[in-house]
Design an enzyme around this catalytic site. Sequence first.
Site, PDB file in Angstrom:
ATOM      1  N   LYS A 152      -3.211 -13.305   6.181  1.00 18.79           N
ATOM      2  CA  LYS A 152      -3.183 -13.031   7.583  1.00 18.79           C
ATOM      3  C   LYS A 152      -2.738 -14.084   8.280  1.00 18.79           C
ATOM      4  O   LYS A 152      -1.798 -15.304   8.098  1.00 18.79           O
ATOM      5  CB  LYS A 152      -4.156 -11.731   8.629  1.00 18.79           C
ATOM      6  N   TYR A 202     -13.851  -3.802   3.455  1.00 19.11           N
ATOM      7  CA  TYR A 202     -12.383  -3.560   2.199  1.00 19.11           C
ATOM      8  C   TYR A 202     -12.506  -5.000   1.753  1.00 19.11           C
ATOM      9  O   TYR A 202     -12.285  -5.694   2.984  1.00 19.11           O
ATOM     10  CB  TYR A 202     -11.460  -3.241   3.358  1.00 19.11           C
ATOM     11  N   ASP A 223     -15.810 -12.949   3.277  1.00 19.28           N
ATOM     12  CA  ASP A 223     -13.754 -12.361   3.646  1.00 19.28           C
ATOM     13  C   ASP A 223     -13.684 -12.284   5.621  1.00 19.28           C
ATOM     14  O   ASP A 223     -13.555 -11.649   6.115  1.00 19.28           O
ATOM     15  CB  ASP A 223     -13.969 -10.942   2.818  1.00 19.28           C
TER      16      ASP A 223
HETATM   17  P1  KE4 Z   1      -4.031  -7.653   1.201  1.00 20.07           P
HETATM   18  O1  KE4 Z   1      -4.229  -7.710  -0.289  1.00 20.07           O
HETATM   19  O2  KE4 Z   1      -3.682  -7.234   2.221  1.00 20.07           O
HETATM   20  O3  KE4 Z   1      -3.228  -9.097   2.368  1.00 20.07           O
HETATM   21  O4  KE4 Z   1      -5.442  -8.677   2.043  1.00 20.07           O
HETATM   22  C1  KE4 Z   1      -6.787  -7.928   1.960  1.00 20.07           C
HETATM   23  C2  KE4 Z   1      -7.623  -7.512   2.871  1.00 20.07           C
HETATM   24  C3  KE4 Z   1      -8.822  -8.584   2.271  1.00 20.07           C
HETATM   25  N1  KE4 Z   1      -9.538  -8.605   3.142  1.00 20.07           N
HETATM   26  C4  KE4 Z   1      -9.786  -7.835   4.245  1.00 20.07           C
HETATM   27  C5  KE4 Z   1     -10.521  -7.983   5.226  1.00 20.07           C
HETATM   28  C6  KE4 Z   1      -8.881  -7.062   4.940  1.00 20.07           C
HETATM   29  O5  KE4 Z   1      -9.182  -7.258   6.145  1.00 20.07           O
HETATM   30  C7  KE4 Z   1      -7.791  -7.071   4.130  1.00 20.07           C
HETATM   31  C8  KE4 Z   1      -6.781  -6.294   4.027  1.00 20.07           C
HETATM   32  N2  KE4 Z   1      -6.319  -5.281   5.670  1.00 20.07           N
HETATM   33  C9  KE4 Z   1      -5.327  -4.530   6.156  1.00 20.07           C
HETATM   34  C10 KE4 Z   1      -6.429  -4.051   7.115  1.00 20.07           C
HETATM   35  N3  KE4 Z   1      -7.087  -2.907   6.890  1.00 20.07           N
HETATM   36  C11 KE4 Z   1      -4.478  -4.960   5.058  1.00 20.07           C
HETATM   37  C12 KE4 Z   1      -3.727  -2.868   5.621  1.00 20.07           C
HETATM   38  C13 KE4 Z   1      -2.909  -3.159   4.293  1.00 20.07           C
HETATM   39  O6  KE4 Z   1      -3.678  -2.687   3.836  1.00 20.07           O
HETATM   40  O7  KE4 Z   1      -1.771  -2.538   4.309  1.00 20.07           O
END
Ligand code: KE4
Length: 422
Positions: A267, A144, A239
Amino acid sequence: MIHTESEALYKEACKMMPGGVNSPVRAFKNVGTTPVFIDHAKGDKIYDVDGNEYIDYVCSWGPNILGAARDEVINAVKAACERGLTYGAPTKKESELAKLVIKATGFVEVLRLVNSGTEAVMSAIRAARGYTGRDLVLKFNGCYHGHSDGMLVKAGSGLLTNAEPDSAGVPKAYSDCTLVCEYNSLEEVSGIFEKYGENIACIIVEPVAANMGVVPPKPGYLQGLKDICEKYGALLVFDEVITGFRLALGGAAQYYGVTPDLVTYGKIVGGGMPLAVYGGREEIMRKVSPDGSVYQAGTLSGNPIAVTAGIETLKLLTENPDIYTEIDRKTAVLEKAYRQSTDFTVNRVGSLMSVFFTTGDVYDYPTVARSDTARFAEYFKFMLEHGIYSAPSQFEAMFVSCAHSDEDIERTCEVVRQYFSK
Ligand code: KE4
């Protein structure tokens, strides 16, 4: 435990927001119970609106590597707020954070601050396309990378074909520019590059997959991806929104000794505030506006409050390298408790861990998909009711912070043993 206040708040929230939440996984749909509404958090604890206390293994999905509400970060943010929340103009602090990222990673030469992991990935992909002049992007099943249209895709019907939309509202024209392979299969990647290589701008990969549960790269996999990219003139994008500053100060690139052309961080780099980064080799990043023709912008990008939280967090991680050995040691204690309590598969890399409700090696999405999600839901609810707050989905990771005390780790192990001995 009672959850009356959470239930009432959830009912009200659902009237105004999809699923009553501002990010789907928080709705607890995968575990079929009402989400707990959080009142506050401190260190390794999180407290819900009904006064229940939990040991927290979500850590806000990764940012809270120092524990929640770390004093040094809070105090610095409070002081920064007095000087204004946002200016929409360059500040010295942005350069201070950039220097910390460049020093910590050792390979990032030029970077840009943005507001979310999604935005960092979307921008890195646009930079890769702008630099190579190519359209196609290869991602991996189960990984993801945020919710930009081209990333919300699933593998196409036949092997080596374009992806298909994996969300309503994503036009086929977008998914046509994305290719999908199984994680950990270099053979598939070679096959796809033989067919499309001249038009692939980049590979984007979670160097440790953590969005299908934790799935480590097989030995040689990351270097293999880099070699294929070099052979075809494509870029390798790590990523590291989850792994960055978590597996090591230099993230997975340092942990595995493989340097990507571009990288995204989120994060931890924002210390819990909305801040993310994309960056890498200077010749690529100089393509980004206003130096180059790849446009990308943001009203609140690099805002002084988020940057302050990021600076304090990275300073603490840089000045206390033993944090990494500590969180690794503590997570290893947890891992041992799971392994001694169940035959289910446990994958751990550093302070990232998942227990899969299946047996045998779990090394890609098809093997992850064998997991018994109904059994996971029952486990999740047992843990929650016994004061352990972990991710409400089989396809997420457990996160450990340096604030997790040995006593709380031991308490968690006790609950794990209790559950699996039922
Ligand atoms: P954000 O747009 O949510 O800040 O980041 C997206 C993203 C990009 N790349 C990786 C590897 C990620 O894990 C994420 C977001 N992770 C999720 C948890 N698996 C965020 C939690 C959520 O979607 O609420």
